[in-house]
Write a protein that holds these residues in place. Structure first.
Motif: not given
Length: 283
Positions: A39-47, A112-120
């Motif tokens: 599906g559409p790309p979702l990028v997750l970035l850790h802390g 195009l992407i959706d993007l989520a990040g936690f903490s750092f």
């Protein structure tokens, strides 16, 4: 090994086994990316002191509707460290450039992407959105770089010990005092994730996390933005930080998750998965 420890390792192995791995090199640094779903790309970035494991309780739910892309950022987990001086003031900019270059290779510069990040990773997500563009929606969970006051009352203890039992005791203390709120949340899986990630971390994120860099990165961004803090997050006064970062702009929303500490997507994963699912829905 206890049954809890065994079950924790089984959980990590199972989710890892479902991933498609991609090793991408950019300016002398090879980054390990994992991909789940379609599906559409979702990028997750850790802390900071983290890895893809920071999203262990969210990947399966989010990959039901998206292709979920999670790196171990440079200097973390299975990825190489950045070349050059570890104290270089431009080190964070080079980390962001590396992630942007990786995404151009993996997905294409115009994707195009959706993007989520936690903490750092929340700070890094804001900088990545400003650097690369092409972000449809962004979610920041307990983001660093807000420049406001923090409310940590218990000092972290030294975990860099040769004795494994003493090291785990120190890491458990730090989980309870910094990352999680409810004592029952400090379980075998959380401890296994925290220990593995801490031992593999080579990147010093603290100085960047305590800066106002996220505030600066968000200044010229206009995509819909969701910000989320645990009620007991010690890295901020959540309402104060939310009001500062939202800046009364209508496309920026925020909420406080009751009963959760800093690692909100782990401690309240079911609620966070539902919240992010609604936020990321095209409808």
């Amino acid at each position: 090994m206890s049954s809890g420890e065994s079950n924790a390792l089984d959980t990590i192995r199972r989710i890892d086994s479902l991933a498609r791995r991609h090793d991408v090199s950019y300016q002398g640094c090879t980054v390990r990316w994992r991909e789940w779903g379609q599906g559409p790309p979702l990028v997750l970035l850790h802390g900071g002191h983290g890895s893809w494991h920071h999203w262990i309780r969210n990947i399966e739910a989010l990959s039901a509707t998206h292709s979920v892309w999670v790196p171990d950022m440079p200097g973390f987990g299975d990825s190489q460290d950045l070349v050059g001086d570890r104290h270089d003031a431009q080190r964070q900019a080079r980390l962001v450039d590396t992630l942007a270059g990786n995404l151009d290779t993996l997905l294409g510069a115009q994707t195009l992407i959706d993007l989520a990040g936690f903490s750092f990773g929340g700070l890094t997500a804001g900088q990545l959105a400003a650097r690369r563009g092409g972000v449809t929606r962004m979610a920041l969970l307990g983001p660093a770089g807000h420049g406001g006051t923090r409310r940590q009352k218990t000092a972290l203890v030294n975990w860099r010990l040769n004795d494994a039992v003493a090291r785990r005791a120190a890491l458990r203390n730090n989980l309870q005092s910094f990352l999680l709120h409810e004592p029952g949340s400090v379980d075998a899986l959380a401890l296994a994730i925290h220990e593995t990630a801490a031992l593999a971390t080579r990147y010093r994120s603290k100085d960047f996390s305590h800066s106002t860099a996220l505030t600066s990165a968000l200044q010229n961004l206009s995509m819909p933005l969701l910000m989320l803090w645990g009620e007991h997050d010690v890295t901020a006064h959540p309402v104060e930080a939310a009001q500062r970062l939202s800046d009364e702009r209508p496309e920026r929303g925020w909420c406080i998750m009751p009963g959760a500490g800093h690692w909100v997507q782990y401690e309240r994963h079911q609620d966070v998965n539902q919240l992010l699912g609604r936020w990321l829905s095209p409808a």
